[in-house]
Motif scaffolding. Structure first.
Motif, PDB file in Angstrom:
ATOM      1  N   MET A 110       3.368  29.432   3.197  1.00  0.00           N
ATOM      2  CA  MET A 110       4.407  28.410   3.337  1.00  0.00           C
ATOM      3  C   MET A 110       5.709  28.829   2.656  1.00  0.00           C
ATOM      4  O   MET A 110       6.765  28.317   2.989  1.00  0.00           O
ATOM      5  N   ALA A 111       5.626  29.758   1.715  1.00  0.00           N
ATOM      6  CA  ALA A 111       6.839  30.200   1.027  1.00  0.00           C
ATOM      7  C   ALA A 111       7.590  31.267   1.818  1.00  0.00           C
ATOM      8  O   ALA A 111       8.706  31.624   1.487  1.00  0.00           O
ATOM      9  N   LEU A 112       6.956  31.776   2.882  1.00  0.00           N
ATOM     10  CA  LEU A 112       7.571  32.861   3.640  1.00  0.00           C
ATOM     11  C   LEU A 112       8.469  32.327   4.748  1.00  0.00           C
ATOM     12  O   LEU A 112       8.270  31.227   5.257  1.00  0.00           O
ATOM     13  N   SER A 113       9.427  33.143   5.100  1.00  0.00           N
ATOM     14  CA  SER A 113      10.256  32.828   6.267  1.00  0.00           C
ATOM     15  C   SER A 113       9.415  33.010   7.530  1.00  0.00           C
ATOM     16  O   SER A 113       8.564  33.890   7.608  1.00  0.00           O
ATOM     17  N   MET A 114       9.653  32.160   8.520  1.00  0.00           N
ATOM     18  CA  MET A 114       8.965  32.300   9.815  1.00  0.00           C
ATOM     19  C   MET A 114       9.234  33.675  10.427  1.00  0.00           C
ATOM     20  O   MET A 114       8.425  34.175  11.203  1.00  0.00           O
ATOM     21  N   ILE A 115      10.382  34.246  10.111  1.00  0.00           N
ATOM     22  CA  ILE A 115      10.705  35.573  10.644  1.00  0.00           C
ATOM     23  C   ILE A 115       9.748  36.607  10.053  1.00  0.00           C
ATOM     24  O   ILE A 115       9.249  37.491  10.753  1.00  0.00           O
ATOM     25  N   THR A 117       6.697  35.926   8.873  1.00  0.00           N
ATOM     26  CA  THR A 117       5.398  35.622   9.482  1.00  0.00           C
ATOM     27  C   THR A 117       5.306  36.215  10.882  1.00  0.00           C
ATOM     28  O   THR A 117       4.319  36.854  11.235  1.00  0.00           O
ATOM     29  N   GLY A 118       6.348  36.000  11.663  1.00  0.00           N
ATOM     30  CA  GLY A 118       6.362  36.520  13.032  1.00  0.00           C
ATOM     31  C   GLY A 118       6.277  38.038  13.055  1.00  0.00           C
ATOM     32  O   GLY A 118       5.523  38.619  13.834  1.00  0.00           O
ATOM     33  N   THR A 119       7.015  38.682  12.154  1.00  0.00           N
ATOM     34  CA  THR A 119       7.008  40.139  12.092  1.00  0.00           C
ATOM     35  C   THR A 119       5.610  40.661  11.765  1.00  0.00           C
ATOM     36  O   THR A 119       5.113  41.600  12.396  1.00  0.00           O
ATOM     37  N   ALA A 120       4.960  40.020  10.783  1.00  0.00           N
ATOM     38  CA  ALA A 120       3.627  40.470  10.377  1.00  0.00           C
ATOM     39  C   ALA A 120       2.626  40.317  11.525  1.00  0.00           C
ATOM     40  O   ALA A 120       1.882  41.246  11.849  1.00  0.00           O
ATOM     41  N   TRP A 121       2.619  39.156  12.167  1.00  0.00           N
ATOM     42  CA  TRP A 121       1.640  38.920  13.232  1.00  0.00           C
ATOM     43  C   TRP A 121       1.946  39.728  14.486  1.00  0.00           C
ATOM     44  O   TRP A 121       1.040  40.102  15.234  1.00  0.00           O
ATOM     45  N   LYS A 122       3.215  40.000  14.706  1.00  0.00           N
ATOM     46  CA  LYS A 122       3.583  40.835  15.847  1.00  0.00           C
ATOM     47  C   LYS A 122       2.949  42.219  15.689  1.00  0.00           C
ATOM     48  O   LYS A 122       2.481  42.818  16.652  1.00  0.00           O
ATOM     49  N   TRP A 123       2.938  42.700  14.463  1.00  0.00           N
ATOM     50  CA  TRP A 123       2.345  44.018  14.195  1.00  0.00           C
ATOM     51  C   TRP A 123       0.821  43.945  14.292  1.00  0.00           C
ATOM     52  O   TRP A 123       0.182  44.789  14.905  1.00  0.00           O
ATOM     53  N   ILE A 124       0.239  42.900  13.730  1.00  0.00           N
ATOM     54  CA  ILE A 124      -1.223  42.796  13.753  1.00  0.00           C
ATOM     55  C   ILE A 124      -1.746  42.627  15.184  1.00  0.00           C
ATOM     56  O   ILE A 124      -2.764  43.207  15.559  1.00  0.00           O
ATOM     57  N   TRP A 147      -3.233  39.256  23.930  1.00  0.00           N
ATOM     58  CA  TRP A 147      -2.532  37.984  24.120  1.00  0.00           C
ATOM     59  C   TRP A 147      -1.018  38.104  23.961  1.00  0.00           C
ATOM     60  O   TRP A 147      -0.266  37.448  24.659  1.00  0.00           O
ATOM     61  N   LEU A 148      -0.611  38.951  23.007  1.00  0.00           N
ATOM     62  CA  LEU A 148       0.811  39.044  22.702  1.00  0.00           C
ATOM     63  C   LEU A 148       1.633  39.476  23.923  1.00  0.00           C
ATOM     64  O   LEU A 148       2.768  39.045  24.084  1.00  0.00           O
ATOM     65  N   VAL A 149       1.056  40.306  24.780  1.00  0.00           N
ATOM     66  CA  VAL A 149       1.816  40.797  25.936  1.00  0.00           C
ATOM     67  C   VAL A 149       1.322  40.190  27.236  1.00  0.00           C
ATOM     68  O   VAL A 149       1.768  40.580  28.311  1.00  0.00           O
ATOM     69  N   ALA A 232      10.806  35.847  16.416  1.00  0.00           N
ATOM     70  CA  ALA A 232      10.309  37.043  15.742  1.00  0.00           C
ATOM     71  C   ALA A 232       9.027  37.570  16.378  1.00  0.00           C
ATOM     72  O   ALA A 232       8.809  38.771  16.452  1.00  0.00           O
ATOM     73  N   LEU A 233       8.175  36.665  16.855  1.00  0.00           N
ATOM     74  CA  LEU A 233       6.855  37.093  17.331  1.00  0.00           C
ATOM     75  C   LEU A 233       6.909  37.594  18.766  1.00  0.00           C
ATOM     76  O   LEU A 233       6.397  38.673  19.079  1.00  0.00           O
ATOM     77  N   THR A 234       7.501  36.831  19.652  1.00  0.00           N
ATOM     78  CA  THR A 234       7.480  37.198  21.071  1.00  0.00           C
ATOM     79  C   THR A 234       8.876  37.299  21.674  1.00  0.00           C
ATOM     80  O   THR A 234       9.017  37.759  22.803  1.00  0.00           O
ATOM     81  N   GLY A 235       9.893  36.828  20.946  1.00  0.00           N
ATOM     82  CA  GLY A 235      11.235  36.801  21.516  1.00  0.00           C
ATOM     83  C   GLY A 235      11.315  35.877  22.722  1.00  0.00           C
ATOM     84  O   GLY A 235      12.211  35.992  23.557  1.00  0.00           O
TER      85      GLY A 235
END
Lengths: 290, 298
Positions: A110-115, A117-124, A147-149, A232-235
């Motif tokens: 919750m302390a992180l920016s959504m950007i 979070t999105g960057t981390a999950w985009k990589w994972i 799922w991401l693509v 950040a995650l999918t654009g």
């Protein structure tokens, strides 16, 4: 003169903020509402033309996708985050010795920016080198998690990341609620030999109705405002498969140069928020005055 | 009464049952802890790997060879669009935006809350309600007119412009925090001080401010987290040189030119997250208090 000044100091102190809120919140909403009824494109026009922008919205397949996504994303995000949050709160409420540390771990996203979070999950979640590649590397050659693509599934990756970010916060809300339930009643129930799960389902959870409502308000508010995470995650992609009203509005305002569409989509977002928040705030403020 | 007296065998069974239950509880909590920690773990390990190792290795494997190259690149030479100076200048932009915006909005919120809670006059509650509603609007609804206004004021795309926007839209929450805190301080205190001849500012300065440390901490943390993590205002109202760190991070990650450097992306993401994470670790209690106050209200 000094007497007048003394008497009116409180009002004078509050005045600048009041004026600012009136202009920058309510005045600006009025401006956006007005423009949403005009033919504005690249530049705002001020002649009222009726509902033309809203008709364009309804006719736009991209907007339809955005609205559908909001309902799918919103429903899943709210329900799963609440169930998970409640479950974690109940688990943590069992006199856990390391509660403080575990709570800290559950809540830090919750302390992180959504950007972030999105960057981390985009990589994972990226199929080439992330989770899919890892599990294939373990010998499960046919394992697929793309799922991401995948346009049909990409919105669910947004759900996963959003739940990861916010469920700890829901847990904190519920944990505070569990702690505020009258311990006497619980003890009495235990003395009567009522099993723990019944104590939860019949006594504790029903008494936390206000917490459920707060959690629902906060989560639905987060869902409607979700913008950074999708960017950040999918654009918004693949294509515009993961567009939400917030990203649609931004695209219209700043890359398509379509002010009329931006204004009308923003107004619809506001109406959705207000439909949820206004009754809540109204009842809260009223109960406070009583 | 008979069912309360258990035979020794039954008690032993229930002891074992309890232990099993206890263990599975801890295991379940541990599994969830892994779920929340995994992305952070993956970010840190990825940022310490070379690109070669990322391509050939395992997502969750520890780096075979720790290298800080990605961190160096992310900090000072990664490309955010046409500029290739890393996130460093944008990190400082965020600092330059956050410090004045947090200070101003907290100060104004304290004064507003003090007036609304302790110097009630007709209409004060209406003003408070209006400010409260302002907290909940989706900011999309003010983006277009704000962009025009900043342009007219000549501060479009500047850091002062972003500070202005953050102060304005932070006011609702900061006022709410202080108002709810000051409302619990007995009005007799203000009355007595007035009888003694103390004025509006004197009472605030020597009675209320000294009592306010906890709520100041909560408000500052809340505002800092909000402003540091903001993306919508940052991306809407900044230009190439004035972007906050969140916007720069997004530009690095989503820039389409060249080879994708995942390790640099992760290092940049951690750098962007560090200040708020640090605040959370140091003052988590106040962070949570702000979150719950902002949602449930006191």
């Amino acid at each position: 003169m000094t007497k007048w000044l003394e008497e009116h100091t409180p009002k004078l102190v509050l005045a600048p903020s009041f004026v600012a809120i009136m202009i920058f919140v309510y005045g600006f909403i009025a401006w956006t509402a007005w423009v949403s009824f005009t033919r504005s494109r690249l530049l705002p026009k001020y002649e009222i033309e009726g509902l033309i922008q809203y008709e364009r919205l309804m006719a736009s397949p991209r907007w339809e996708t955005a609205l559908n996504n909001l309902f799918v994303f919103g429903a899943l995000f709210i329900i799963i985050a609440m169930v998970l949050g409640l479950l974690l709160a109940i688990l943590l409420d069992q006199n856990i010795r390391t509660e403080g540390a575990i709570r800290t771990i559950y809540l830090y996203p919750m302390a992180l920016s959504m950007i972030v979070t999105g960057t981390a999950w985009k990589w994972i979640l990226n199929p080439g080198l992330g989770l899919e590649a890892m599990i294939r590397g373990w010998g499960f050659e046919s394992f697929t998690f793309d799922w991401l693509v995948n346009p049909d599934m990409a919105i669910y990756t947004v759900v996963i990341a959003a739940i990861w970010q916010s469920s700890g916060f829901v847990m904190a809300l519920f944990l505070a609620g569990l702690r505020s339930v009258d311990q006497e009643i619980i003890r009495a129930a235990q003395v009567d030999g009522i099993p723990t799960w019944r104590v939860y389902t019949a006594i504790i959870i029903p008494s936390m109705a206000p917490i459920f409502l707060s959690a629902f308000i906060v989560l639905s508010h987060l869902a409607i405002k979700s913008f950074d995470l999708v960017i950040a995650l999918t654009g918004g992609g693949p294509g515009y498969a993961t567009d939400l009203p917030a990203t649609y509005m931004y695209a219209m305002a700043f890359s398509r140069g379509d002010i009329g569409q931006a204004a009308s989509s923003a107004m619809i977002m506001m109406m959705v928020v207000f439909a949820i928040v206004v009754p809540y705030l109204y009842s809260e403020l009223r109960s406070k005055d009583d | 009464m008979t069912d309360l007296t258990l035979t020794p065998v039954q008690t032993r069974q229930s002891h074992i049952g309890k232990a099993v239950l206890r263990w599975s509880l801890y295991i379940l909590l541990g599994v969830f802890a892994l779920f929340y920690l995994m992305p952070l773990f993956v970010m840190v390990t990825t940022s310490l790997k070379s690109l070669e190792e990322i391509r050939t290795g395992d997502l969750v494997a520890l780096p075979r060879e720790v290298t800080f190259e990605a961190w160096r690149t992310a900090w000072s030479s990664a490309c955010t669009g046409i500029q290739c100076e890393g996130v460093r200048p944008f990190f400082w932009n965020s600092v330059l935006i956050a410090i004045p915006a947090v200070t101003l909005s907290t100060l104004l919120g304290a004064m507003n809350g003090y007036v609304i809670a302790q110097w009630r006059f007709r209409g004060a509650n209406l003003i408070f309600s209006l400010m409260l509603f302002g907290c909940f609007i989706p900011f999309q609804v003010v983006l277009l007119p704000m962009a025009r206004l900043l342009g007219m004021m000549g501060i479009a795309g500047t850091i002062p412009g972003l500070i202005f926007v953050h102060v304005i839209y932070g006011l609702g929450f900061t006022t709410l925090f202080f108002r709810n805190y000051y409302v619990s301080i007995p009005a007799e205190l203000t009355k007595a001080a007035k009888v003694d001849g103390a004025g509006f500012f004197r009472i605030f300065w020597s009675i209320f401010l000294p009592l306010s440390l906890p709520i100041i901490v909560v408000t500052v943390i809340w505002q800092f987290t909000q402003i540091w993590n903001d993306f919508l205002f940052g991306v809407s109202f900044s230009q190439a040189g004035t972007q906050p760190v969140t916007v720069a991070l997004n530009n690095i990650v989503n820039s389409t030119t060249g080879v994708k450097e995942y390790n640099v992306d992760m290092a940049a993401a951690i750098i962007a997250a560090l200040p708020t994470l640090l605040v959370y670790v140091v003052a988590g209690k106040y962070f949570i208090r702000g979150l719950t106050a902002g949602s449930v209200k006191g």
